[in-house]
Design a protein around this motif. Structure first.
Motif, mmCIF file in Angstrom:
data_model
loop_
_atom_site.group_PDB
_atom_site.id
_atom_site.type_symbol
_atom_site.label_atom_id
_atom_site.label_comp_id
_atom_site.label_asym_id
_atom_site.label_seq_id
_atom_site.Cartn_x
_atom_site.Cartn_y
_atom_site.Cartn_z
ATOM 1 N N VAL A 286 0.816 -1.335 0.099
ATOM 2 C CA VAL A 286 -0.034 -0.018 -0.046
ATOM 3 C C VAL A 286 0.988 1.221 -0.186
ATOM 4 O O VAL A 286 1.629 1.611 0.969
ATOM 5 N N GLY A 287 0.838 2.109 -1.123
ATOM 6 C CA GLY A 287 1.553 3.145 -1.122
ATOM 7 C C GLY A 287 0.794 4.459 -1.279
ATOM 8 O O GLY A 287 -0.497 4.611 -1.907
ATOM 9 N N TYR A 288 1.071 5.604 -0.329
ATOM 10 C CA TYR A 288 0.545 6.866 -0.443
ATOM 11 C C TYR A 288 0.878 7.649 -1.638
ATOM 12 O O TYR A 288 2.092 7.863 -1.897
ATOM 13 N N LEU B 36 4.583 6.567 -11.364
ATOM 14 C CA LEU B 36 4.449 5.278 -10.729
ATOM 15 C C LEU B 36 4.470 4.031 -11.959
ATOM 16 O O LEU B 36 4.975 3.042 -11.621
ATOM 17 N N ASP B 37 4.123 4.627 -13.056
ATOM 18 C CA ASP B 37 4.279 3.355 -13.998
ATOM 19 C C ASP B 37 5.949 3.329 -14.828
ATOM 20 O O ASP B 37 6.185 2.161 -15.074
ATOM 21 N N SER C 164 6.659 1.081 -10.067
ATOM 22 C CA SER C 164 6.101 0.587 -8.793
ATOM 23 C C SER C 164 4.798 0.134 -9.084
ATOM 24 O O SER C 164 4.088 -0.511 -8.065
ATOM 25 N N ALA C 165 3.885 0.849 -10.070
ATOM 26 C CA ALA C 165 2.783 0.330 -10.309
ATOM 27 C C ALA C 165 2.377 -0.947 -10.262
ATOM 28 O O ALA C 165 1.299 -1.515 -9.821
ATOM 29 N N LEU D 127 -4.220 4.522 -14.695
ATOM 30 C CA LEU D 127 -3.334 3.524 -13.942
ATOM 31 C C LEU D 127 -3.956 2.234 -13.857
ATOM 32 O O LEU D 127 -3.324 1.082 -14.197
ATOM 33 N N LYS D 128 -5.056 2.218 -13.399
ATOM 34 C CA LYS D 128 -6.122 1.070 -12.973
ATOM 35 C C LYS D 128 -6.155 0.415 -14.483
ATOM 36 O O LYS D 128 -6.193 -1.104 -14.357
ATOM 37 N N ALA D 129 -6.386 0.916 -15.444
ATOM 38 C CA ALA D 129 -6.629 0.187 -16.584
ATOM 39 C C ALA D 129 -5.582 -0.419 -17.170
ATOM 40 O O ALA D 129 -5.555 -1.558 -17.830
#
Length: 445
Positions: A46-48, A64-65, A69-70, A135-137
């Motif tokens: 879990v990252g903030y 993040l991508d 990290s993503a 990012l979720k996609a």
């Protein structure tokens, strides 16, 4: 955990109110987590992501991508959502209170967009929220939670949780704004359902029910009972909305303190753990740079002082199952200058917080790594205690590096904990060095 817009982070989470010490004790493993992957367990990572990090730090969701990290995270907690004096979740462009521009109005160009396509002027959702959706996609399975409160924005939590009616209205407002995605209209941005699907749940970061937090944060003795009921109200409404959407679930988590006095004042542990998917344990700011002597801020073990192990033991002793405990880790350091007394600098008097990039006494790991690599500072380690610090004879920084994180992830695996949480993702190196260390450590590599 709230540290204001330009990174006023040194007063964080527990700050100077950590007054009670305790020694570590044995902690037993709890094998409650589901099996997944080569390690035989699935761990939360879990990252903030900080709303304000897109400004001075220029840390965008796309980073993040780019830094990998993503693909290693299971959850992103978006920091933060605020609670109004009327006890409702809200947003807007209000300096120090809300930043709808960063959240969903700011256009991103192609170079800073996850999908490589520039935002248009008329799309309803832009800013960080749209980038999180992209990012979720790109990374199916990644979950994003809105984190409510934090150190600076817990001001009105006690009022919002005060009565059954206020709790019901508070929860409804948060679900409407963040889960249903009904954003205020901001020019062409926002509107009904504009942010639907961005958030997969809610993280409660009330600092602290039943005891003092930031200077303007209200607290009451009845907060402990009311927090329990607030958690139940969130669980009830989130589950009901999930059923209406034919969705498996919306997650509900909380950030919780180290100090036993704060735990006992605000948290009915056995009852809230039934309704929470997991809790993120404070694993840092055991000591902060405003104190007159240097000290560790995030030791794994520290006899007679606050520690990660002591935090885990305190929560388990009060009835929290190990697999619902996620260990907090700092991606930053606390620093002092004017350190006297010689030796390795730890435990010595200091004249004040060390100069730093964003706020005195607080520095991102990526900057501390440069200090360590420069040769001007010596790296010191307490291998038994599981912590590290830098000292140049005058200035000391206590922080976690990959070696410390390997010890901590080993502890998570050994004791059957739920995973790791980190504040905050924008403080890591450009290649995600700390995120990689946590990921590898949880995989046993």
């Amino acid at each position: 955990m709230r540290r204001s817009m330009l990174g006023r982070l040194a007063v964080a989470a527990c700050s100077l109110s950590l007054l009670t010490a305790f020694a570590p004790a044995a902690v037993g493993a709890d094998g409650g987590a589901s099996a997944a992957g080569g390690s035989g367990r699935s761990y939360k990572k879990v990252g903030y992501f900080t709303q304000w990090g897109v400004y001075g730090r220029d840390f965008q969701v796309q980073d993040l991508d780019a830094n990998g990290s993503a693909g290693k995270l299971t959850h992103i907690n978006y920091a933060f959502g605020n609670v109004s004096a009327e006890g409702k979740c809200f947003t807007g462009n209000i300096p120090g209170e809300a930043d709808a521009w960063a959240d969903y109005a700011r256009p991103l160009d192609a170079a800073n967009s996850v999908d490589g396509v520039a935002d248009t002027w008329d799309q309803p959702l832009a800013g960080n929220f749209n980038q999180l959706r992209e990012l979720k996609a790109k990374h199916p399975g990644l979950k994003v939670l809105i984190s409510l409160g934090g150190w600076s924005w817990s001001t009105h939590f006690s009022d919002a949780a005060l009565t059954p009616a206020s709790r019901k209205a508070f929860v409804e407002s948060c679900i409407d704004l963040y889960i249903k995605g009904n954003l205020p209209q901001d020019g062409t941005r926002g509107g009904a359902g504009a942010a639907a699907g961005v958030f997969d749940g809610i993280d409660l970061d009330w600092e602290w029910p039943g005891s003092a937090g930031d200077t303007d944060t209200k607290y009451r003795p009845e907060d402990k009972r009311n927090f329990t009921e607030l958690v139940k109200e969130f669980r009830t409404q989130l589950d009901a909305y999930a059923r209406s959407q034919k969705k498996a679930e919306y997650e509900l988590t909380a950030f919780v303190p180290t100090a036993p006095a704060k735990i006992d004042a605000g948290f009915d542990v056995r009852r809230i753990m039934r309704d929470l998917d997991f809790v993120n344990l404070q694993g840092y700011d055991f000591h902060v740079s405003g104190e007159p002597r240097t000290a560790q801020q995030s030791a794994l073990y520290a006899r007679g002082d606050f520690s990660v192990h002591g935090t885990v033991e305190a929560w388990q002793r009060r009835g929290a199952p190990a697999h619902k405990l996620v260990m907090g880790m700092p991606f930053y350091g606390q620093g002092w200058t004017g350190v006297s007394g010689g030796g390795d600098g730890l435990g010595q008097p200091a004249t004040g917080p060390a100069p730093a990039t964003w706020a005195a006494g607080y520095e991102d790991y990526k900057a501390l790594k440069k200090l360590a690599d420069s040769g001007a500072y010596q790296v010191h380690r307490d291998r038994r205690g599981g912590h590290a610090w830098l000292f140049d004879g005058t200035t000391l920084w206590t922080y976690d590096d990959p070696q410390v994180l390997r010890a901590k992830t080993g502890y998570i695996r050994e004791h059957g904990l739920g995973g790791a949480m980190f504040w905050s993702l924008d403080a890591d190196t450009a290649d995600g060095e700390l995120m990689t260390a946590v990921d590898r450590g949880l995989r046993g590599r």
